[in-house]
Design an enzyme around this catalytic site. Structure first.
Site, short mmCIF file in Angstrom:
data_model
loop_
_atom_site.label_atom_id
_atom_site.label_comp_id
_atom_site.label_asym_id
_atom_site.label_seq_id
_atom_site.Cartn_x
_atom_site.Cartn_y
_atom_site.Cartn_z
N CYS A 108 0.88 -1.17 -0.07
CA CYS A 108 -0.02 0.05 0.09
C CYS A 108 0.76 1.17 0.11
O CYS A 108 1.59 1.22 0.70
CB CYS A 108 -1.04 -0.06 1.14
SG CYS A 108 -1.93 1.30 1.33
N CYS A 155 -0.15 3.11 3.58
CA CYS A 155 0.18 2.49 4.95
C CYS A 155 0.99 1.21 4.74
O CYS A 155 1.31 0.68 3.91
CB CYS A 155 -1.04 2.18 5.68
SG CYS A 155 -2.07 0.94 5.03
N CYS A 195 -3.81 1.05 -9.64
CA CYS A 195 -4.80 1.77 -8.94
C CYS A 195 -6.03 1.08 -8.92
O CYS A 195 -6.44 0.48 -9.96
CB CYS A 195 -5.13 3.14 -10.04
SG CYS A 195 -6.56 4.02 -9.39
N CYS A 220 8.23 -2.27 -57.79
CA CYS A 220 8.24 -2.98 -56.66
C CYS A 220 9.08 -4.24 -56.22
O CYS A 220 9.79 -4.20 -55.16
CB CYS A 220 6.80 -3.60 -56.64
SG CYS A 220 6.90 -4.84 -58.24
N CYS A 244 25.72 8.53 -55.52
CA CYS A 244 26.27 7.50 -54.53
C CYS A 244 25.12 6.94 -53.97
O CYS A 244 24.02 7.68 -53.32
CB CYS A 244 26.82 8.37 -53.30
SG CYS A 244 27.33 7.25 -51.85
N CYS A 257 38.06 -37.58 -53.39
CA CYS A 257 38.38 -38.46 -54.40
C CYS A 257 38.06 -39.88 -53.79
O CYS A 257 38.64 -40.40 -52.71
CB CYS A 257 39.94 -38.54 -54.74
SG CYS A 257 40.35 -39.76 -55.80
N HIS A 300 4.32 -9.20 -59.56
CA HIS A 300 4.31 -8.11 -58.53
C HIS A 300 4.97 -8.71 -57.15
O HIS A 300 4.65 -9.93 -56.74
CB HIS A 300 2.97 -7.97 -58.32
CG HIS A 300 2.79 -6.59 -57.23
ND1 HIS A 300 3.38 -5.35 -57.28
CD2 HIS A 300 2.08 -6.29 -56.12
CE1 HIS A 300 3.20 -4.61 -56.52
NE2 HIS A 300 2.42 -5.16 -55.66
#
Lengths: 93, 581
Positions: free
Chosen positions: B176, B179, B212, B281, B315, B404, B537
């Protein structure tokens, strides 16, 4: 000895010997491997999304029973076996 | 749909060998500060007044996903839906966090936003005359909780946390705030206390988080979370050696300097689609695979290729750096049109110009090659040991053993390995069956008798030698191409589903598969091709830092799931090593 006293003594032995920690880690490990953590996480996420007024208590009420049920049998059996062996080790013959 | 952040690995509780000496929050010290009267309304406030704070927007609409972008309900960040504060903490705090996974291990707990009040009750408390007392009590309680948490074999630690009503030691309890009472969650003793006495705030005795009872929820208030985090960090720091602890301390001036000059990344930073600028894509999917590659991403975001300073012409390194900057700092979520990258790519490689669909894998090789070429960090011409981020990330080693059959001598060659291209069928046995990824890898690394005879340099005879490929050194990121496009007599695309795992253990395919080490990889990207061999796609699925899967179809980004990803017909797969040992 009274029930409560026995319980207290067992807990003490369990914790102080490090066995509690070992058992916890072992359980955690097994649950990861089994995919239980992932399942429950998904369940919790889905449950939260569906709630209009999400809070922890509701979440626990909805998820806990199923999460417990999802724990695989073999994990339960293994853990129980480990606990049993521990108890046998500490009880005076 | 609220953005609940999930992470993978569960809590790890390393026993703390260096014991911190806590000052237990004993009853005596509390009752001495007897004047514990908080001017919060007596009894329970009306729970119906606590705001519903679920963030219902999908992650793609970024406005309130992080709760800090002006939506009024976001002001009180509700514990269960506060994405930032969940599972990405690096401390072992009893939550399902990702300590050991590289995917989210690099992410840092950003804490709650500054205006987070937690809930209306906390707000009230902290604006009342009792706020100083409340903060002091909270600070004390957090210290107790966190310091005790690491003492996993200490009975007294458990005793402090036990429920004062039923005496249970091995269960979640709440201390608590007002307390000395400590009650368990399981038997609702803490709840009973809040109801009977009217003390509605509880502090989780293991994590220190505030609960809470009026809201029936964990609540995250900025001030309180700051206190909690500070204590947690202090304890974590204590565990490290003195040398590294010094490195963690940052002066107040430095902290202010950073805060004033940095920009907070927008919510779901890095989550954005690419506009299709005419069959581009194949580029978009590869760019997404770089954006979601934690190692590449972190390298660029740390400024390793400064496009403002770079002097190179055309670049591609600069173009990629610009894309990272744009994706991670701009709050826009509309598709990004990579026009500049396109022109740079075309100027570098003519064959990319034009509007025909190209192969994504070829583009991947091209862009990695370019990033290496434009890197300031590239070292030797020997790919194996080049220090550029591309090689450091993708380059492994492939060992080829030619034996071999006659004299049993072996010729071993080691070549750099940037990706694995796998055949999907076993031509020798059942040539119609499509193998799983693991089976493809198995086939790739199994000994194969070569049809043409070779002259053995040891015994000087012509033999049908046996060749075996194994991975000698695994890269940090493994990119795999599934050879779906056959260019035999007739060009054909294998469209069947090839099963692949979320987690891949590469140990059986390594050269020293007898070693006890396990090399586990985690999937983070899948590129799929839809349609026929020449017209088609590309789309992709990528996993973000928080473990969520997203589907990218040009500019359209949607939330996906592990199940959906595993069902997709993968063409390219991207795996990252799970743990950096």
């Amino acid at each position: 000895m009274a029930d409560a006293q026995i319980r207290a003594k067992v807990n003490q032995k369990l914790i102080e010997s490090g066995e509690y920690e070992r058992l916890s880690q072992y359980l955690r490990q097994k649950l990861i491997e089994d995919g239980w953590y992932d399942q429950v996480t998904e369940l919790a996420s889905d449950t939260l999304r569906a709630q209009e007024n999400p809070n922890f208590e509701n979440l626990v009420d909805l998820v806990e029973p199923e999460a417990l049920a999802l724990v695989p049998e073999y994990v339960k059996i293994e853990l129980l076996g480990m606990i049993k062996r521990f108890l046998e080790g500490i009880v005076d013959k | 749909m609220s953005t609940v952040i999930v992470s993978r690995a569960p809590p790890t509780n390393d026993p703390n060998t260096k014991r911190a000496s806590p000052s237990p929050r004993s009853s005596t010290s509390l009752s001495s500060s007897n004047k514990r009267k908080f001017s919060v309304s007596n009894g329970l406030p009306d729970p119906s007044r606590s705001p519903s704070v679920a963030r219902k927007t999908a992650p793609v609409e970024s406005s309130s996903a992080h709760g800090s972008q002006g939506s009024p309900s976001a002001a009180s960040s509700n514990g269960t839906t506060n994405g930032e504060n969940n599972s990405v903490s690096t401390a072992s705090d009893g939550k399902y966090n990702s300590d050991s996974s590289i995917m989210s291990g690099i992410n840092m707990d950003r804490g709650v936003p500054q205006h987070a009040v937690g809930c209306v009750h906390v707000k009230q408390l902290l604006s009342s005359p009792s706020q100083e007392l409340a903060l002091k009590s909270y600070r004390q309680a957090v210290r107790v909780a966190l310091e005790l948490r690491d003492r996993t074999s200490d009975m007294s630690a458990f005793q402090v946390r036990r429920c004062r009503i039923c005496g249970e030691l091995l269960t979640t309890t709440f201390m608590c705030l007002q307390c000395p009472s400590v009650g368990c969650r399981r038997s609702k003793h803490a709840e009973a206390h809040s109801r009977d006495i009217g003390h509605i705030f509880g502090i989780d005795s293991r994590s220190g988080h505030l609960y809470c009872f009026a809201c029936k929820d964990y609540v995250y208030n900025y001030t309180l979370e700051k206190i909690r985090k500070e204590r947690e960090e202090l304890l974590e720091a204590k565990k490290l050696k003195k040398r590294s602890r010094k490195a963690l301390q940052i002066s107040a001036d430095d902290e202010m300097l950073v805060e004033q000059n940095s920009k907070v990344p927008p919510c779901q930073a890095g989550l954005r689609g690419f506009q299709n600028m005419g069959s581009t894509c194949f580029m978009s999917v590869i760019l997404q695979s770089l954006i979601h590659n934690p190692i590449i991403r972190n390298d660029f975001l740390s400024g390793s290729h400064d496009s403002n300073r770079c002097q190179r012409e055309n670049c591609l390194g600069c173009r990629i750096d610009e894309i990272f900057a744009e994706f991670f700092t701009s709050p826009t979520t509309t598709g990004f049109g990579p026009a500049l990258l396109l022109t740079t790519a075309w100027k570098t490689q003519r064959s990319l110009a034009g509007y025909s669909e190209q192969d994504a894998h070829e583009f991947l090789q091209f862009i990695l090659d370019q990033l290496h070429a434009t890197s300031d960090a590239k070292s030797s011409s020997d790919a194996d040991y080049c220090g550029c981020i591309v090689h450091r990330t993708f380059c492994g080693q492939l060992q080829s053993d030619i034996v071999c059959p006659n004299c049993k001598s072996a010729t071993v060659t080691i070549d750099p390995l940037m990706d694995l291209s796998l055949e999907l069928r076993d031509r020798k046995s059942d040539s119609s069956r499509i193998l799983s990824l693991q089976q493809c890898l198995e086939k790739f690394t199994s000994p194969e008798k070569l049809e043409t005879k070779y002259m053995c340099s040891f015994c000087s005879t012509r033999q049908e030698v046996t060749k075996q490929l194994t991975v000698k050194r695994l890269p940090l990121v493994l990119s795999i191409q599934l050879k779906r496009f056959e260019h035999a007599l007739k060009s054909n695309k294998i469209d069947d589903h090839v099963s692949f795992p979320m987690q891949l253990d590469m140990t059986p395919y390594t050269t020293n598969s007898r070693s006890k080490k396990s090399y586990i990889y985690e999937l983070f990207g899948v590129v799929c091709h839809h349609g026929k061999i020449n017209t088609g796609h590309y789309t992709c699925s990528m996993k973000n830092r928080e473990g969520l899967w997203f589907n990218f179809d040009d500019a359209m980004v949607t939330l996906s799931s592990e199940k959906q990803v595993l069902k997709s017909n993968a063409y390219l797969l991207f795996y990252i090593i799970k743990e950096l040992s």
